[in-house]
Design a protein around this motif. Structure first.
Motif, PDB file in Angstrom:
ATOM      1  N   ASP A 361      33.972  35.341  47.164  1.00 45.35           N
ATOM      2  CA  ASP A 361      35.200  34.545  47.221  1.00 45.35           C
ATOM      3  C   ASP A 361      35.657  34.381  48.669  1.00 45.35           C
ATOM      4  O   ASP A 361      35.551  35.312  49.477  1.00 45.35           O
ATOM      5  CB  ASP A 361      36.311  35.214  46.407  1.00 45.35           C
ATOM      6  CG  ASP A 361      36.017  35.183  44.910  1.00 45.35           C
ATOM      7  OD1 ASP A 361      34.873  34.875  44.541  1.00 45.35           O
ATOM      8  OD2 ASP A 361      36.924  35.472  44.124  1.00 45.35           O
ATOM      9  N   ASP A 379      34.179  30.147  45.646  1.00 47.20           N
ATOM     10  CA  ASP A 379      33.698  31.335  44.938  1.00 47.20           C
ATOM     11  C   ASP A 379      32.199  31.204  44.729  1.00 47.20           C
ATOM     12  O   ASP A 379      31.737  30.350  43.969  1.00 47.20           O
ATOM     13  CB  ASP A 379      34.415  31.485  43.592  1.00 47.20           C
ATOM     14  CG  ASP A 379      34.000  32.739  42.849  1.00 47.20           C
ATOM     15  OD1 ASP A 379      33.214  33.525  43.390  1.00 47.20           O
ATOM     16  OD2 ASP A 379      34.483  32.942  41.713  1.00 47.20           O
ATOM     17  N   THR A 496      40.885  31.823  42.964  1.00 47.04           N
ATOM     18  CA  THR A 496      39.574  31.911  42.335  1.00 47.04           C
ATOM     19  C   THR A 496      39.719  32.422  40.906  1.00 47.04           C
ATOM     20  O   THR A 496      40.774  32.924  40.513  1.00 47.04           O
ATOM     21  CB  THR A 496      38.645  32.838  43.136  1.00 47.04           C
ATOM     22  OG1 THR A 496      39.258  34.123  43.280  1.00 47.04           O
ATOM     23  CG2 THR A 496      38.378  32.256  44.515  1.00 47.04           C
TER      24      THR A 496
END
Length: 688
Positions: A361, A379, A496
């Motif tokens: 991430d 991500d 994310t």
């Protein structure tokens, strides 16, 4: 045969405790008792009972069952065999529960010598060997439970004191070599830990072992001399008794000449050898009142030293890998966020766990020409060094593409191509947004990422409708961008999937919970005030439950302040000789309208130099824009891709001094290449 379990505090059954209280204090210290000789052999010294457990040498592996407790009709350990006739004092195993109110204390159960102790020497010897094997098994299991260096050394100390020795000194090489790297010279040993326990009377019915505040003195550092006694013992690898000539000289060198070994102490010096080299030494000590070490104890010390050294080797390698992974992850993420005009930023990153700090991430904020800013969250699949490395390459690619001022959908397209060049199955999701504080608009393109959430000033939170797109790395997919309103005071949240998806909830349930959480937080600050960004990020992360940390989390929050239209002045200038003069007049009027006449001379001079350089190479109209925020920013754009570079002009040169003046008078300046030309900008402080 029935066994009587003890309580979790390590107490013996009532019948055994009544016998213990009748014993004198000397038995607790391991001294021989006046037990009359039994038929069939002489009386043997008393052996203290040992509570059973995975870390006690005489235990059966069942917690709460006394291995050496003597009950009517049963022999020591419930095996029908007499107690240890070797005279070794075996108090409670290390790490056992102590007396209430005495942290770190270890309970000692003292029981009388059973009849027939020492009657059959063969049985006693076989039982002692069984005790040693059980002790080595329990001790090595305890050492193996450690992950880092301190845990392994502590496991060795707690497993051997006071069961195997009354005191232990652990020396390790300083610094410890890692893997195949060559150790540094000279060979220095540092005292890493020393443990010693002593018997003490406390309130209650039991004798307990408590930490001794006055351990055997020893030198903190020891330099191992080539050819010295200590070097020879370490080179031999095998443990040695402390009363041998070589060991005496080695101990004197190790402990230091100012710290002689107290008289009467029995010692075993065991080198700690890892996979490739000696990395330290352990010294096991016993008091005079306790039975001395036997030849078989050298085998026990060798086993303990081997398992400890190999564990330390693994811990050092693990620590180095964890450090490299943590540094890699940290350097892949921005150290700090920029503070572009018209927007405030805050971010958070959480690894999946302390033991898995590497992930794919990332987040980023990239200033763009025209006071715009690119907001990126991505991500990469996986939680490994490979994922972090791919993330770093994609982030660098995104920064390079942002510097070209490409549209968001084009940035994602090039990221997709880059992921395919990195190899097969290099998949990632990404959200790329560009915010323009002048137009109060935001352009967003998505590559399989969870949609952003926009929190309005009144407290309403909405999930933005952005085309989902395909993940980066699929290939052959077109990306679509949408342009949305970004009103002043609104907050955009990019994140994310680790924030909204876990084993306990699906992604859309998590998104709805996040939206409700943002709306509830905004209600607390009122309809006319936006919640503080840092507090908002912390509050968002507080929504995570115990089972919600399945993935690492990247979070980027942007508060849109914008730039008011009254603080912006924008013009088009034809590429002709009169353009610099017209630019000076327009700038003078704008400064007068903003009450910034004190900057007129500097602005006119710098604008004249920059516009003159733009007109020289431009074929289309030149743009001039002034922005008033906390600073005065001037931007001049043209259609020539060649960036200006500062150089030192010679005395005979007619030009080349314009950028030198800009560099000296402006607070900051720069040039950015665009897809259709370039922009040269400079900033001046509004208050002198």
């Amino acid at each position: 045969m029935t066994e009587h379990p003890t309580s979790h505090e390590g107490r013996q059954p009532l019948a055994a405790r009544s016998q213990e209280r009748a014993r004198p204090r000397q038995e607790a210290a391991g001294l021989p008792s006046d037990v009359p000789a039994q038929p069939g052999g002489p009386a043997a010294p008393d052996a203290s009972a040992q509570p059973a457990g995975p870390d006690s040498p005489g235990g059966t592996g069942r917690p709460g069952t006394p291995a050496g407790a003597n009950h009517p009709g049963s022999a020591a350990g419930g095996t029908g065999r007499p107690a240890d006739s070797g005279g070794t004092n075996r108090p409670a195993g290390p790490g056992g529960s102590g007396h209430p109110g005495s942290p770190g204390a270890v309970a000692v159960a003292v029981s009388p010598q059973p009849p027939g102790g020492g009657a059959r020497g063969g049985d006693g010897s076989a039982r002692r060997e069984g005790d040693r094997l059980r002790f080595v098994g329990a001790a090595t299991r305890r050492i193996a439970r450690g992950i880092d260096l301190d845990e392994i050394v502590l496991g060795l100390c707690r497993a051997t004191v006071p069961t195997f020795s009354d005191e232990i000194l652990v020396y390790l090489r300083d610094p410890l070599p890692v893997g195949d790297e060559r150790p540094v010279a000279p060979f220095v040993l540092r005292l890493r830990r020393t443990d010693r326990l002593r018997l003490s009377d406390l309130e209650g019915e039991e004798l307990v072992l408590v930490p001794d505040p006055d351990p055997t003195p020893a030198a903190e550092l020891c330099e191992v001399r080539n050819g010295g006694a200590l070097a020879e013992v370490l080179r031999g690898v095998r443990p040695v008794f402390g009363d041998s000539a070589a060991a005496k000289a080695a101990l004197a060198e190790l402990l230091g000449p100012e710290h002689p070994l107290p008289g009467g102490l029995r010692a075993v010096l065991a080198p700690l050898r890892g996979r490739r080299r000696v990395i330290g030494a352990a010294v096991f000590l016993r008091r005079p009142e306790r039975a001395g070490f036997e030849p078989n104890d050298l085998l026990v010390a060798a086993q303990l030293a081997t398992h400890t050294a190999l564990g330390i080797d693994k811990a050092v390698l693990y620590g180095r890998e964890a450090y490299i992974a943590d540094e890699l992850q940290r350097t892949m993420l921005p150290d700090s966020l920029p503070q572009p005009t018209g927007v405030k930023l805050a971010s958070r990153y959480l690894p999946a766990a302390e033991t898995a700090r590497v992930g794919g991430d990332w987040y980023d904020a990239i200033p763009l020409p025209g006071s715009r800013v690119a907001l990126v969250v991505g991500d990469v699949m996986g939680h490994s060094m490979t994922s972090a490395a791919i993330m770093g390459q994609l982030r660098t690619t995104a920064q390079t593409l942002a510097g070209l001022d490409l549209p968001p959908q084009e940035v994602l397209h090039h990221l997709d191509e880059q992921a395919q060049r990195l190899g097969e199955n290099r998949m990632a999701t990404c959200m790329y947004a560009v915010y323009d504080p002048v137009s109060h608009r935001i352009t967003v393109a998505n590559a399989g990422h969870p949609p952003p959430i926009l929190l309005h000033l009144g407290g309403r939170a909405e999930v933005l409708r952005v085309p989902p797109g395909a993940p980066i790395g699929v290939g052959g997919v077109d990306f679509e961008a949408v342009e949305l309103d970004a009103p002043a005071g609104a907050t955009l949240l990019l994140y994310t999937d680790g924030l909204v998806e876990s084993r306990l909830r699906d992604v859309w349930t998590g998104i709805e919970q996040l939206r409700e959480r943002l709306a509830a937080t905004a209600q607390l600050t009122g309809p006319d005030h936006s919640p503080p960004l840092e507090a908002l990020c912390d509050d968002v992360l507080d929504m995570l439950g115990p089972g919600d940390r399945d993935d690492d989390i990247a979070l980027l929050a942007a508060r849109f302040d914008g730039i008011a239209p009254s603080d912006v002045a924008y013009w088009f200038l034809e590429p002709e000789d009169a353009a610099p003069g017209r630019a000076r007049r327009l700038a003078r009027r704008a400064l007068a309208r903003w009450d910034l006449e004190e900057l007129t001379d500097s602005v006119e001079l710098l604008i004249s130099e920059v516009v003159t350089n733009a007109v020289r190479y431009a074929e289309r109209p030149v743009t001039l824009r002034l922005l008033r925020t906390d600073v005065l920013r001037c931007e001049v754009g043209d259609d020539s891709p060649q960036l200006p570079r500062q150089r030192r002009a010679r005395d005979t040169d007619e030009g080349g001094r314009g950028l030198f003046l800009v560099n000296r008078l402006a607070r900051r300046w720069g040039a950015t290449r665009l897809s259709g030309g370039k922009v040269v900008w400079f900033e001046l402080a509004t208050r002198t």
